[in-house]
Structure formats: structure tokens, C-alpha cells
Design a protein around this motif. Structure first.
Motif, PDB file in Angstrom:
ATOM      1  N   ILE A  59      -1.447  -2.554  -7.871  1.00 50.13           N
ATOM      2  CA  ILE A  59      -2.273  -2.957  -8.968  1.00 50.13           C
ATOM      3  C   ILE A  59      -3.356  -1.786  -8.878  1.00 50.13           C
ATOM      4  O   ILE A  59      -3.711  -1.586 -10.233  1.00 50.13           O
ATOM      5  CB  ILE A  59      -2.868  -4.240  -8.710  1.00 50.13           C
ATOM      6  N   CYS A  60      -3.823  -1.689  -7.999  1.00 52.14           N
ATOM      7  CA  CYS A  60      -5.031  -0.705  -7.973  1.00 52.14           C
ATOM      8  C   CYS A  60      -4.782   0.461  -8.446  1.00 52.14           C
ATOM      9  O   CYS A  60      -5.457   1.368  -9.061  1.00 52.14           O
ATOM     10  CB  CYS A  60      -5.440  -0.687  -6.358  1.00 52.14           C
ATOM     11  N   HIS A  61      -3.479   1.019  -7.935  1.00 53.03           N
ATOM     12  CA  HIS A  61      -2.957   2.450  -8.325  1.00 53.03           C
ATOM     13  C   HIS A  61      -2.945   2.478  -9.953  1.00 53.03           C
ATOM     14  O   HIS A  61      -3.271   3.453 -10.711  1.00 53.03           O
ATOM     15  CB  HIS A  61      -1.758   2.721  -7.615  1.00 53.03           C
ATOM     16  N   HIS A  62      -2.223   1.488 -10.533  1.00 53.49           N
ATOM     17  CA  HIS A  62      -2.268   1.235 -12.029  1.00 53.49           C
ATOM     18  C   HIS A  62      -3.393   1.563 -12.616  1.00 53.49           C
ATOM     19  O   HIS A  62      -3.557   1.923 -13.628  1.00 53.49           O
ATOM     20  CB  HIS A  62      -1.373   0.049 -12.397  1.00 53.49           C
ATOM     21  N   LEU A 105      -8.190   2.077  -9.222  1.00 53.03           N
ATOM     22  CA  LEU A 105      -9.134   1.582  -8.348  1.00 53.03           C
ATOM     23  C   LEU A 105      -9.211   1.939  -6.992  1.00 53.03           C
ATOM     24  O   LEU A 105      -8.254   1.917  -6.368  1.00 53.03           O
ATOM     25  CB  LEU A 105      -8.848  -0.031  -8.578  1.00 53.03           C
ATOM     26  N   PRO A 106     -10.502   2.190  -6.387  1.00 55.53           N
ATOM     27  CA  PRO A 106     -10.247   2.738  -5.089  1.00 55.53           C
ATOM     28  C   PRO A 106     -10.141   1.788  -3.957  1.00 55.53           C
ATOM     29  O   PRO A 106     -10.146   0.298  -4.259  1.00 55.53           O
ATOM     30  CB  PRO A 106     -11.881   3.270  -4.831  1.00 55.53           C
ATOM     31  N   ILE A 107      -9.366   2.011  -2.836  1.00 57.96           N
ATOM     32  CA  ILE A 107      -9.016   0.874  -1.823  1.00 57.96           C
ATOM     33  C   ILE A 107      -9.654   1.491  -0.743  1.00 57.96           C
ATOM     34  O   ILE A 107      -9.534   2.511  -0.254  1.00 57.96           O
ATOM     35  CB  ILE A 107      -7.373   1.026  -1.609  1.00 57.96           C
ATOM     36  N   ILE A 108     -10.298   0.444  -0.089  1.00 61.85           N
ATOM     37  CA  ILE A 108     -11.128   0.552   1.196  1.00 61.85           C
ATOM     38  C   ILE A 108     -10.526  -0.286   2.089  1.00 61.85           C
ATOM     39  O   ILE A 108     -10.871  -1.609   1.991  1.00 61.85           O
ATOM     40  CB  ILE A 108     -12.497   0.589   1.026  1.00 61.85           C
ATOM     41  N   PRO A 109      -9.825   0.211   3.401  1.00 63.34           N
ATOM     42  CA  PRO A 109      -9.380  -0.941   4.207  1.00 63.34           C
ATOM     43  C   PRO A 109     -10.256  -1.340   5.279  1.00 63.34           C
ATOM     44  O   PRO A 109     -11.574  -0.365   5.670  1.00 63.34           O
ATOM     45  CB  PRO A 109      -8.395   0.036   4.992  1.00 63.34           C
ATOM     46  N   PHE A 110     -10.571  -2.710   5.646  1.00 59.07           N
ATOM     47  CA  PHE A 110     -11.373  -3.245   6.526  1.00 59.07           C
ATOM     48  C   PHE A 110     -10.899  -3.943   7.649  1.00 59.07           C
ATOM     49  O   PHE A 110     -10.140  -4.668   7.512  1.00 59.07           O
ATOM     50  CB  PHE A 110     -12.338  -3.954   5.633  1.00 59.07           C
ATOM     51  N   LEU A 117      -5.837   8.153   3.929  1.00 58.11           N
ATOM     52  CA  LEU A 117      -4.429   8.791   3.278  1.00 58.11           C
ATOM     53  C   LEU A 117      -3.467   7.567   3.121  1.00 58.11           C
ATOM     54  O   LEU A 117      -2.439   7.426   2.633  1.00 58.11           O
ATOM     55  CB  LEU A 117      -3.909   9.402   4.510  1.00 58.11           C
ATOM     56  N   GLY A 118      -3.793   6.340   3.767  1.00 57.55           N
ATOM     57  CA  GLY A 118      -3.245   5.301   3.312  1.00 57.55           C
ATOM     58  C   GLY A 118      -3.656   3.712   4.226  1.00 57.55           C
ATOM     59  O   GLY A 118      -4.601   4.215   4.888  1.00 57.55           O
ATOM     60  N   VAL A 119      -3.102   2.720   3.956  1.00 59.65           N
ATOM     61  CA  VAL A 119      -3.517   1.402   4.831  1.00 59.65           C
ATOM     62  C   VAL A 119      -2.581   1.245   5.909  1.00 59.65           C
ATOM     63  O   VAL A 119      -1.519   1.153   5.839  1.00 59.65           O
ATOM     64  CB  VAL A 119      -3.590   0.378   3.968  1.00 59.65           C
ATOM     65  N   PRO A 150      -2.825  11.516  -4.950  1.00 58.09           N
ATOM     66  CA  PRO A 150      -3.226  12.363  -6.139  1.00 58.09           C
ATOM     67  C   PRO A 150      -4.540  11.761  -6.870  1.00 58.09           C
ATOM     68  O   PRO A 150      -5.114  12.484  -7.604  1.00 58.09           O
ATOM     69  CB  PRO A 150      -1.953  12.427  -6.895  1.00 58.09           C
ATOM     70  N   LYS A 151      -4.715  10.605  -6.744  1.00 51.98           N
ATOM     71  CA  LYS A 151      -5.679   9.902  -7.682  1.00 51.98           C
ATOM     72  C   LYS A 151      -6.874   9.866  -6.965  1.00 51.98           C
ATOM     73  O   LYS A 151      -8.029   9.306  -7.484  1.00 51.98           O
ATOM     74  CB  LYS A 151      -5.231   8.631  -8.458  1.00 51.98           C
ATOM     75  N   ASN A 152      -7.054  10.074  -5.876  1.00 44.97           N
ATOM     76  CA  ASN A 152      -8.116  10.085  -4.717  1.00 44.97           C
ATOM     77  C   ASN A 152      -8.729   8.523  -4.695  1.00 44.97           C
ATOM     78  O   ASN A 152      -9.921   8.385  -5.011  1.00 44.97           O
ATOM     79  CB  ASN A 152      -9.272  11.018  -5.142  1.00 44.97           C
ATOM     80  N   LEU A 153      -7.648   7.602  -4.443  1.00 48.62           N
ATOM     81  CA  LEU A 153      -8.248   6.203  -4.484  1.00 48.62           C
ATOM     82  C   LEU A 153      -8.252   5.786  -2.882  1.00 48.62           C
ATOM     83  O   LEU A 153      -8.939   4.756  -2.985  1.00 48.62           O
ATOM     84  CB  LEU A 153      -7.144   5.368  -5.051  1.00 48.62           C
ATOM     85  N   MET A 154      -7.856   6.517  -1.895  1.00 47.95           N
ATOM     86  CA  MET A 154      -7.993   5.836  -0.727  1.00 47.95           C
ATOM     87  C   MET A 154      -9.416   5.913  -0.073  1.00 47.95           C
ATOM     88  O   MET A 154      -9.623   7.300   0.147  1.00 47.95           O
ATOM     89  CB  MET A 154      -6.727   6.304   0.297  1.00 47.95           C
ATOM     90  N   ASN A 155      -9.982   5.201  -0.024  1.00 40.70           N
ATOM     91  CA  ASN A 155     -11.302   5.372   0.815  1.00 40.70           C
ATOM     92  C   ASN A 155     -12.057   6.551   0.181  1.00 40.70           C
ATOM     93  O   ASN A 155     -12.440   7.692   1.170  1.00 40.70           O
ATOM     94  CB  ASN A 155     -11.100   5.413   2.367  1.00 40.70           C
TER      95      ASN A 155
END
Length: 460
Positions: free
Chosen positions: A61-64, A67-72, A206-208, A450-455
Motif C-alpha cells: 500500500i505504501c509503495h503504491h 509513502l515512506p516506511i520507517i521500521p520501529f 533497504l527493507g524491514v 527505487p522510490k526511496n521509501l525505506m527510512n
């Protein structure tokens, strides 16, 4: 986001339930900060996935919606790694808290991100096994993999980098990979690129990480701890170097300077002599401990060290190490209402005495509060800078000091940061690695995200 939050929030709720999504201000604030001085950057929304499938669905969903994704994990980091610099979605992973696939005879176990270091060790209590990497905080083990944590036991057991056998990772587009192959837990491998260690230390960029397979160790038959004080910093650090050169397999050897010991004394109501001090711990059989201790005592005494004060039973040992682990809070308590920033350099052992001595001179000269504590067994020390964030002049002096220290260490030799890079050390990382290595890293980042969404905004 594309299509607005009114489309995204219901999509999140359909994945992880009504109570698995929060837009509350207090909750967002809590997930926008760690234990560092970096100011809070709250995410736009916090989600609590319960499984890798949910993490994957949320990531899609975030990729679509870009939306940035920040693991916590537990928020105990020290480099601002969880701040949502560009807003976005915080994936709080504490509800994924299962210990999976314990293989006692193979000395390995897999855990989800909600499992902390202490949680795993209490789960292992009756197995005769333990996981020794100990950064002090009761951090999430997947978070420790993400930041390549180390700590007081690294001198004997290595850091996370040496103890992670496989990772399950959800990439930016929601695909799920296993860095050493699904279900595999090789003790060693030379097949293909080392993907596991690409993700260890990648700090969520790079990933969660949704599962980590860890190497376990047998609980030593015997453990003893000791405290020894010295006439000078030089004497304490020289002893450390000599103990390691003699090949004593010491489990922990920690240095605290006089200012730090004083702080720990008042914080934990202890009465250690206020002098440069080593905290040591030995693991092994009763017989091998005798030998380790004899050699170590000979060395410390030759350097003018005091007699050891011993801690043999678990409770006394626990008290002794609590004093060391509480160093951060003890330093803060020196000046109530102030903030702390921990410098973080790792240098070759041979240069450690000189650097610590010169660092203390620099602190005195500039009127700064900076008690020193360090995992000197692997050449690492922290200067815990306690400063008043409202005193602009002091903030500038601290900033200049930390910059000086880092540059000085870099001029002598390449060194590394053990708290990770996070927000504050990106410029230094560039200088340390050089432009070509950074370009390779950016290429890897662009391939996986490629979309620079991970942290976004961290590390590179």
C-alpha cells in the motif's frame, strides 16, 4: 499521498484491524524519537502489523501511494534512526513477538522483531543456551540486526554481524526475501553475495527485517566479574591491551573514567573509588577461570591497579553490570534537565590510551561535561556529553568537540561508529568511505528501493 489519506487509512485498517492503526498525536510523537538528542520527527500514522504477510501487505500500500516506511522496534537507538524526516508510516513491530525454530543441538534460533534480548534469554533459560550480544538497552533483536549492534560482550562473542545467520526482509515493494535462503541457517557460507550482512547495519534503509536467525552459545559453567581501579587512564587502558595481547579470552572489559565512576556512584548509591576503573568479566570452566584471572591480575598489578573486588554470584554481578549499563542515565543525572549526546568512536587498540588521555584534556580545556565509558576490549569508547540544549554557546562547543574528536580519529586511521550512522554522521560516513564506495551503496539502495521509501534521509 496519491489519492489522499482517506483511501490509505481504510486500506491499512483492512490489513491490521481497527486497533492496528493510529493517527493519535501522542502515539505518533512516541514513535518519532529514540534515546538520542535528535529532535522528534513524528510519522503521519503508526501501524502495528502482526505477521510478515501483514508487513508485506502494508508495504505494498505504501509503495503504491509513495509513502515512506520507517521500521520501529523498541526506540532505544542513539542516532535518530526512527525519525520520520519526510513523514510517512511507522511500522511498529512489537506485536510480532514470537520465538520460532529453536534448534538446541545446532545452537540457533529465529525470532520476530518484537522479541528483545532479555526476552530471548529468559525464553532460553532452561536450555543451557544464551544469546550474548548486549548493547545495554533491552533492544529488539531485529533492531539490533538493523543497526549492527554490539556492546559489552563483543570482545568475546563478536557483534550482531558475526551472529546473524539469516534474515527475513520485506522490501519496499512488499516482496519478501530470505537473505540466506528460506529456512536455511548455515554456520558458514561462501555461496553468492553476502545479502545477510548487506541488511545487517542497513538501519531500515533497504527493507524491514521481520525475522532474524541467530547463533546461540552454551551458558558458561562459571562466570566471575571484577572491578579494578588504576592511578591513571593510561594504566587502565595499557592493562586492557596487554590482557588481550596475552590471549586471555576475556568476556567483557569496560573502562570508566573518574567522572563516570563518580556519576555511577551517586546514581546507583555505590561506593567505588573515584579513579579510572576497569569492569571485567570472565566466562569458562572453573579451571580455565582460575588461569584467566591469575594472568589478568598479574597484568593489572604490574600497571599499578588495585586488588580486584570480586562478584561471583549472579546477583552481585548483576548489580555491578547495572552500574555500567546505567552509565547513560547516571551521566544525565549529573546535570538534571540537560540532554546527553554520546560520541562514538572505535579505534585500533594500540592508539586507545593516547586518544582517551587527549580527549580528557580537550574536555577540561573547553569546560565540557563528558564522562567516558567504553568497550575498550574492542577499541571503542563513548564520551557522554551532557549539555544544556538552551545554552547555545555550550551546544556549539559540544558540536565542535565531537567533530574534532571524529576528525582526529579519522586522521590517525579509519575508525567506525558503533551506534550506527542514522542522521548525525552521514557527512562523516562519506569522508570515511570515499565517494566511490558511497556510489556503490547508493546503487544498491536504488536497486532495492527505487522510490526511496525505506527510512529516507538516513545513512546515505
Amino acid at each position: 499521498p496519491n489519492g489522499g489519506w482517506e483511501r490509505v487509512i481504510p486500506a491499512f485498517r483492512s490489513v491490521c484491524g481497527e486497533d492496528g492503526v493510529s493517527l493519535g498525536e501522542a502515539v505518533r510523537e512516541q514513535h518519532g524519537r529514540d534515546e538520542s538528542v535528535h529532535r522528534c520527527c513524528p510519522p503521519d500514522v503508526v501501524v502495528w502489523p502482526r505477521s510478515v504477510e501483514e508487513v508485506s501487505a502494508l508495504a505494498k500500500i505504501c509503495h503504491h501511494h509513495h509513502l515512506p516506511i520507517i521500521p520501529f522496534g523498541t526506540g532505544t537507538g542513539l542516532e535518530g534512526g526512527v525519525g520520520a524526516l519526510k513523514g510517512g508510516v511507522c511500522f511498529s513491530l512489537r506485536n510480532m513477538d514470537r520465538v520460532l525454530d529453536l534448534h538446541q543441538e545446532d545452537f540457533d534460533v529465529s525470532v520476530e522483531p518484537g522479541v528483545t534480548r532479555k526476552g530471548l534469554n529468559s525464553y532460553l533459560r532452561d536450555t543451557g543456551l544464551w544469546f550474548p550480544v548486549d548493547p545495554g538497552a533491552d533492544a529488539s533483536l531485529c533492531g539490533m540486526a538493523a543497526t549492527s549492534a554490539s556492546g559489552t560482550n563483543a570482545v568475546r562473542y563478536g557483534t550482531m554481524r558475526e551472529n546473524v545467520l539469516n534474515l527475513e526482509v520485506v522490501l519496499a515493494d512488499g516482496s519478501i526475501i530470505h537473505t540466506a535462503g528460506r529456512g536455511r541457517r548455515p554456520r558458514k557460507t561462501s555461496a553468492g553475495y553476502n545479502l545477510t550482512n548487506l541488511f545487517v547495519g542497513s538501519e531500515g534503509t533497504l527493507g524491514v527485517i521481520t525475522k532474524t536467525t541467530l547463533r546461540l552459545y552454551g551458558v558458561p559453567e562459571a562466570m566471575v566479574s571484577a572491578v579494578c581501579t588504576f592511578p591513571s587512564v593510561q594504566a587502565a587502558v595499557d592493562s586492557t591491551v596487554q590482557v588481550l595481547q596475552t590471549g586471555v579470552p576475556i568476556a567483557r572489559i569496560e573502562f570508566l573514567d573518574d567522572v563516570m565512576i563518580d556519576a555511577c556512584n551517586s546514581f546507583n548509591s555505590l561506593s567505588y573509588p573515584v579513579a579510572p576503573t576497569l569492569f571485567l568479566e570472565f566466562h569458562g570452566t572453573e579451571k580455565s577461570l582460575e588461569e584467566q584471572v591469575t594472568v589478568t591480575e598479574e597484568i593489572t598489578q604490574a600497571n599499578g591497579g588495585s586488588d580486584f573486588s570480586w562478584a561471583r554470584d549472579a546477583e552481585t554481578r548483576g548489580r555491578l553490570w547495572k552500574a555500567r549499563h546505567d552509565a547513560w542515565y547516571a551521566a544525565l543525572a549529573l546535570r538534571p534537565g540537560c540532554k546527553a549526546y554520546s560520541t562514538d568512536v572505535c579505534v585500533p587498540l594500540s592508539r586507545l590510551p593516547q586518544i582517551i588521555v587527549e580527549t580528557k584534556e580537550d574536555l577540561m580545556l573547553n569546560g565540557l561535561t563528558g564522562p567516558i565509558a567504553g568497550h575498550v576490549g574492542d577499541g571503542n569508547f563513548h564520551c557522554i556529553m551532557v549539555m544544556d540544549p538552551n545554552d547555545q554557546d555550550e551546544v556549539i562547543r559540544v558540536h565542535e568537540f565531537t567533530e574534532r574528536l571524529a576528525r582526529y580519529c579519522m586522521s590517525l586511521f579509519p575508525f567506525s561508529f558503533i551506534h550506527g550512522v542514522g542522521l548525525g554522521k552521514r557527512a562523516l560516513l562519506r569522508e570515511e568511505m570515499g565517494p566511490l564506495a558511497i556510489e556503490v551503496m547508493q546503487g544498491l539502495k536504488a536497486t532495492l528501493d527505487p522510490k526511496n521509501l525505506m527510512n529516507p534521509g538516513k545513512v546515505l
